[in-house]
Write a protein that holds these residues in place. Structure first.
Motif, PDB file in Angstrom:
ATOM      1  N   ASP A 337      37.334  49.740  28.362  1.00  0.00           N
ATOM      2  CA  ASP A 337      38.563  50.365  27.413  1.00  0.00           C
ATOM      3  C   ASP A 337      38.178  50.647  26.182  1.00  0.00           C
ATOM      4  O   ASP A 337      37.196  50.329  25.462  1.00  0.00           O
ATOM      5  CB  ASP A 337      39.643  49.068  27.498  1.00  0.00           C
ATOM      6  CG  ASP A 337      40.274  48.557  28.770  1.00  0.00           C
ATOM      7  OD1 ASP A 337      39.796  49.119  29.585  1.00  0.00           O
ATOM      8  OD2 ASP A 337      40.742  47.334  28.571  1.00  0.00           O
ATOM      9  N   ILE A 350      43.016  61.980  23.300  1.00  0.00           N
ATOM     10  CA  ILE A 350      44.198  61.934  24.210  1.00  0.00           C
ATOM     11  C   ILE A 350      44.416  63.351  24.639  1.00  0.00           C
ATOM     12  O   ILE A 350      44.625  63.439  26.001  1.00  0.00           O
ATOM     13  CB  ILE A 350      45.536  61.366  23.372  1.00  0.00           C
ATOM     14  CG1 ILE A 350      45.173  59.949  23.044  1.00  0.00           C
ATOM     15  CG2 ILE A 350      46.896  61.427  24.448  1.00  0.00           C
ATOM     16  CD1 ILE A 350      46.193  59.272  22.244  1.00  0.00           C
ATOM     17  N   TYR A 449      44.226  56.075  35.377  1.00  0.00           N
ATOM     18  CA  TYR A 449      43.808  56.073  34.230  1.00  0.00           C
ATOM     19  C   TYR A 449      45.058  55.956  33.404  1.00  0.00           C
ATOM     20  O   TYR A 449      46.031  56.608  33.581  1.00  0.00           O
ATOM     21  CB  TYR A 449      42.991  56.991  33.701  1.00  0.00           C
ATOM     22  CG  TYR A 449      41.509  57.075  34.543  1.00  0.00           C
ATOM     23  CD1 TYR A 449      40.461  56.408  33.940  1.00  0.00           C
ATOM     24  CD2 TYR A 449      41.514  57.671  35.619  1.00  0.00           C
ATOM     25  CE1 TYR A 449      39.286  56.499  34.929  1.00  0.00           C
ATOM     26  CE2 TYR A 449      40.301  57.764  36.511  1.00  0.00           C
ATOM     27  CZ  TYR A 449      39.008  57.010  35.856  1.00  0.00           C
ATOM     28  OH  TYR A 449      38.157  57.006  36.633  1.00  0.00           O
ATOM     29  N   HIS A 451      46.938  55.491  29.373  1.00  0.00           N
ATOM     30  CA  HIS A 451      46.973  55.282  27.848  1.00  0.00           C
ATOM     31  C   HIS A 451      48.209  54.843  27.577  1.00  0.00           C
ATOM     32  O   HIS A 451      49.576  55.199  27.968  1.00  0.00           O
ATOM     33  CB  HIS A 451      46.905  56.691  27.096  1.00  0.00           C
ATOM     34  CG  HIS A 451      47.365  56.490  25.503  1.00  0.00           C
ATOM     35  ND1 HIS A 451      48.366  56.754  25.052  1.00  0.00           N
ATOM     36  CD2 HIS A 451      46.296  56.189  24.695  1.00  0.00           C
ATOM     37  CE1 HIS A 451      48.428  56.687  23.904  1.00  0.00           C
ATOM     38  NE2 HIS A 451      47.067  56.229  23.459  1.00  0.00           N
ATOM     39  N   GLY A 453      50.552  53.100  24.208  1.00  0.00           N
ATOM     40  CA  GLY A 453      50.270  53.036  22.548  1.00  0.00           C
ATOM     41  C   GLY A 453      51.617  52.762  21.895  1.00  0.00           C
ATOM     42  O   GLY A 453      52.770  52.470  22.403  1.00  0.00           O
ATOM     43  N   TYR A 457      53.251  61.351  21.330  1.00  0.00           N
ATOM     44  CA  TYR A 457      52.414  62.141  21.830  1.00  0.00           C
ATOM     45  C   TYR A 457      52.272  63.513  20.934  1.00  0.00           C
ATOM     46  O   TYR A 457      52.510  64.654  21.621  1.00  0.00           O
ATOM     47  CB  TYR A 457      52.240  62.581  23.264  1.00  0.00           C
ATOM     48  CG  TYR A 457      51.768  61.266  24.044  1.00  0.00           C
ATOM     49  CD1 TYR A 457      50.632  60.714  24.113  1.00  0.00           C
ATOM     50  CD2 TYR A 457      52.869  60.621  24.870  1.00  0.00           C
ATOM     51  CE1 TYR A 457      50.269  59.825  24.907  1.00  0.00           C
ATOM     52  CE2 TYR A 457      52.453  59.393  25.500  1.00  0.00           C
ATOM     53  CZ  TYR A 457      50.953  58.977  25.552  1.00  0.00           C
ATOM     54  OH  TYR A 457      50.717  57.785  26.185  1.00  0.00           O
ATOM     55  N   GLY A 469      46.528  53.181  20.272  1.00  0.00           N
ATOM     56  CA  GLY A 469      46.724  53.169  21.660  1.00  0.00           C
ATOM     57  C   GLY A 469      45.592  52.595  22.482  1.00  0.00           C
ATOM     58  O   GLY A 469      44.407  52.471  21.635  1.00  0.00           O
ATOM     59  N   LEU A 471      43.167  53.178  25.872  1.00  0.00           N
ATOM     60  CA  LEU A 471      42.796  53.682  26.999  1.00  0.00           C
ATOM     61  C   LEU A 471      42.038  53.056  28.130  1.00  0.00           C
ATOM     62  O   LEU A 471      41.322  52.408  27.580  1.00  0.00           O
ATOM     63  CB  LEU A 471      41.821  55.217  26.969  1.00  0.00           C
ATOM     64  CG  LEU A 471      42.505  56.216  25.931  1.00  0.00           C
ATOM     65  CD1 LEU A 471      41.216  56.957  25.270  1.00  0.00           C
ATOM     66  CD2 LEU A 471      43.640  57.069  26.693  1.00  0.00           C
ATOM     67  N   THR A 472      42.604  52.982  29.167  1.00  0.00           N
ATOM     68  CA  THR A 472      42.090  52.079  30.010  1.00  0.00           C
ATOM     69  C   THR A 472      42.035  52.511  31.624  1.00  0.00           C
ATOM     70  O   THR A 472      42.905  53.325  31.966  1.00  0.00           O
ATOM     71  CB  THR A 472      42.890  50.622  30.234  1.00  0.00           C
ATOM     72  OG1 THR A 472      42.261  49.486  30.991  1.00  0.00           O
ATOM     73  CG2 THR A 472      44.370  50.654  30.388  1.00  0.00           C
TER      74      THR A 472
END
Length: 695
Positions: A337, A350, A449, A451, A453, A457, A469, A471-472
């Motif tokens: 992550d 992003i 996938y 994101h 947060g 955006y 945020g 990301l994973t």
């Protein structure tokens, strides 16, 4: 227990707390440690914030008062009391704002930056300004006289106008006239000079020409004025066949809203004020006479004039993540992550993630929520391109994002034309959550996938809003994100979500359960600790739950940027609670929630504040942070915020805020973050951050 905590004296008033926040922003404008042109920007922010305060908070109170509603707020104040106190406090802030403005102009003059009047110019410079007026300004002006044949015109919200009292040269009758200072032209007009940076306000170039504009009359008096209108939109979503068109129509109606404030130059004669009060139907209590230019938001432009870098904050380059430069973001996320903390880290990952997904043949679907996006959003462009490339693209555009409605309508139409499936959320709720889901076909099957947060955006505000945020590619996070989007686009149940909690379904209950767990530990004699960072705390139920935890012995450290209606340091009630507000170069916007949990620490990041609207009237998300490295980093970040003594103010039991005392060393949390969020930054203790770094 809970009933005994429901005492008006235990809570602060929301409007007054919001004004206290604006007072703290004003303090940044007065703070001589900040560069001069940055101080000008802080004054602009105060002016802009007060606009919104009247358009929303005062307008809402006005409607309640007109309806003769007597219901008291949590602090025990009636609507009329709230209105009177709000207007009184606002006048105090406005007076201090203009005093600070005058002092700031004097300081800027020492560096050659000036705002001048037409009459102060020499003949040669007047000739240049006359030419500019004649060719650039005069063709745009529309002078309007009010008489029996010409009714009072529609004055647009937040536009600058000049009101005049005229006398006819033939009939000697007095009439009123008005002229809008063109908002399509720059408010600050450069004045040619051999050295320094000299400017003139647009209205100060128009005023000397009023006699020419009204040549058949003698100008007796003239003054600038500006109105603020009720910005409320009343949309019946249940009966709206097309929500986008309904909101478009509501936006058009907004310009006819009730006038809630009249700002006018202090030199204005009573005759002009009376005419405006009568024609605009505004009471004297809502008239603000200002000792200086009406509407100081122009100071943001002054703060951005070219050069004078020594009078500005040092430009900051966000840290990048080197690994993402060298490898595909999808390859990296399959292994671990990633934490992003803006603006200390770049927003580019992003943007590039969506752009890469748009062109990647392995990507099958992209789903994203959009609340506030920039005027030229690269993310929206990428989503549109993805749809044109044949991918399944679903975008939830929140049309009711206050003051961004028109921008969002524009993007919604663009996305629809590109072939995206655009949805507008759940009836009766604003969709405020921030989540992105990308579905990609890989060798071992489909991988999701995600994101999630705390911030919008928005590639522009990401440069000055602090947001966080993650990301994973965590399988369960992907499952939860899919459930969330299915709920938003249809009638799917959110009951099976495990890593993400959503409002208004379960988020309030989740927070209460987390606090109750700390209470249980405290009562068992164990260490119990809560740290919560948010933008606002205005939920009575949550405040009483925090009081309950404090009474049980839980240590509670709150970092609340803006409104806070919780009263800390009350004996036997909230003496275990401290509240601090961070107001500095960047707008603190991240929401982080930490619970000690008997040593099994849990950390969450969320789009939601502890406000009634977030927990009960909006779709919000909160995701648990499970990666141990990221948890340690966030704990370090919280520690730095709690050690700040440069931008931090502590809330007192009387409702006032006091700057945190500098003891051994200066700690500026926002500057410290730049070091902490570097690639492979070492775990460090709080170190000195010298003020010159700001200059």
């Amino acid at each position: 227990m809970m009933e005994s905590l429901d005492q008006p004296s235990y809570f602060f008033n929301r409007e007054l707390s919001l004004l206290e926040f604006n007072q703290r922003v004003l303090e940044q404008g007065k703070n001589k440690e900040n560069p001069l042109l940055e101080r000008a920007k802080f004054l602009s922010i105060v002016s802009s914030n007060l606009d919104e305060f009247f358009m929303v908070r005062v307008a809402g109170l006005y409607d309640i008062c007109q309806a003769k509603v007597q219901t008291e707020d949590m602090s025990g104040r009636s609507p009329i009391e709230r209105m009177k106190e709000s207007l009184f406090k606002t006048r105090t802030i406005v007076s201090e704002l203009y005093q600070t403005y005058d002092a700031l102009l004097d300081e800027l003059k020492e560096y050659g930056i000036e705002l001048v009047k037409y009459e102060e110019l020499d003949q040669k410079t007047k000739g240049y300004m006359d030419y500019y007026y004649q060719n650039q300004i005069y063709p745009v002006l529309t002078p309007m006289v009010i008489d029996q044949a010409r009714p009072f015109p529609l004055i647009l919200d937040k536009t600058l106008n000049i009101g005049l009292l005229l006398m006819g040269k033939q009939d000697h009758e007095q009439v009123f006239a008005t002229i809008q200072v063109p908002s399509v032209l720059p408010r600050i007009v450069p004045v040619p000079t051999e050295k320094g940076s000299v400017h003139m306000l647009l209205e100060d170039l128009i005023k000397p020409k009023l006699s020419e504009l009204f040549s058949s009359h003698e100008v007796l008096h003239s003054c600038c004025y500006r109105i603020t209108k009720n910005a409320a939109m009343h949309v019946d979503e249940e009966d709206a066949e097309d929500l986008l068109e309904t909101i478009e129509q509501s936006l058009k109606q907004r310009k006819w809203g009730e006038v809630i404030r009249l700002e006018i130059e202090s030199s204005a004669p009573r005759e002009i004020v009376q005419i405006l009060e009568e024609e605009l139907e505004v009471e004297d209590a809502y008239v603000f006479r200002v000792h200086g230019p009406v509407d100081l938001t122009f100071l943001s432009k002054l703060g951005n004039i070219e050069g004078y870098n020594e009078l500005k904050f040092t430009r900051i380059i966000p840290n990048s993540i080197s690994e993402l430069k060298e490898r595909s973001i999808f390859d990296v996320l399959r292994e671990k992550d990633i934490l992003l903390h803006h603006p200390f880290q770049s927003f580019d990952p992003i943007v590039k993630m969506v752009q890469q997904a748009a062109d990647d043949p392995k990507v099958l679907a992209i789903k994203q929520t959009l609340y506030r996006v920039s005027g030229h959003s690269p993310i929206v462009e990428a989503l549109a391109r993805a749809a044109e490339n044949g991918k399944q693209v679903t975008v939830l555009v929140e049309l009711k994002a206050r003051f961004d409605e028109e921008n969002n309508i524009h993007w919604a139409r663009k996305l629809e034309k590109s072939g995206c499936h655009v949805i507008y959320g759940v009836i009766g709720l604003k969709t405020h959550c921030k989540i992105l889901l990308i579905v990609r076909k890989e060798k071992d099957g489909l991988t999701r996938y995600v994101h999630f947060g705390t911030g919008n955006y928005n590639d522009v505000t990401a440069n000055f809003y602090t947001d966080m945020g993650i990301l994973t590619s965590n399988h369960q996070m992907g499952e939860d994100a899919s459930i969330l989007f299915n709920m938003l686009s249809g009638y799917a149940s959110a009951d099976k979500m495990k890593k993400i909690t959503i409002a208004p379904h379960k988020l309030r209950l989740k927070f209460e359960a987390l606090i109750d767990r700390e209470i249980k530990h405290a009562k068992a004699g164990k260490k119990a600790h809560i740290i919560a960072k948010m933008n606002g705390l205005y939920d009575k139920q949550m405040i009483m739950k925090l009081y309950e935890a404090s009474m049980a012995g839980v240590k509670i450290e709150l970092i609340v940027r803006g409104v806070c209606c919780l009263r800390p340091q009350m004996k036997d009630i909230s003496e275990n609670i401290t509240v601090r507000s961070i107001v500095g170069r960047f707008l603190e916007h991240s929401r982080i929630y930490y619970f000690y949990n008997d040593g099994e620490e849990e950390i969450y990041i969320s789009s939601a504040d502890w406000m009634y609207r977030n927990l009960s009237k909006r779709v919000e998300t909160m995701g648990i942070v499970e990666d141990e490295g990221i948890k340690e980093k966030i704990k370090q970040i919280l520690d730095i915020y709690l050690s700040d003594n440069t931008n931090a103010y502590e809330l007192q039991a009387d409702g006032g805020y006091v700057p945190v005392e500098i003891k051994k060393r200066i700690v500026n949390s926002q500057m410290e973050m730049l070091h902490v969020m570097k690639d492979e930054a070492p775990k460090i203790k709080i170190c000195d951050v010298l003020m010159p770094i700001l200059k």
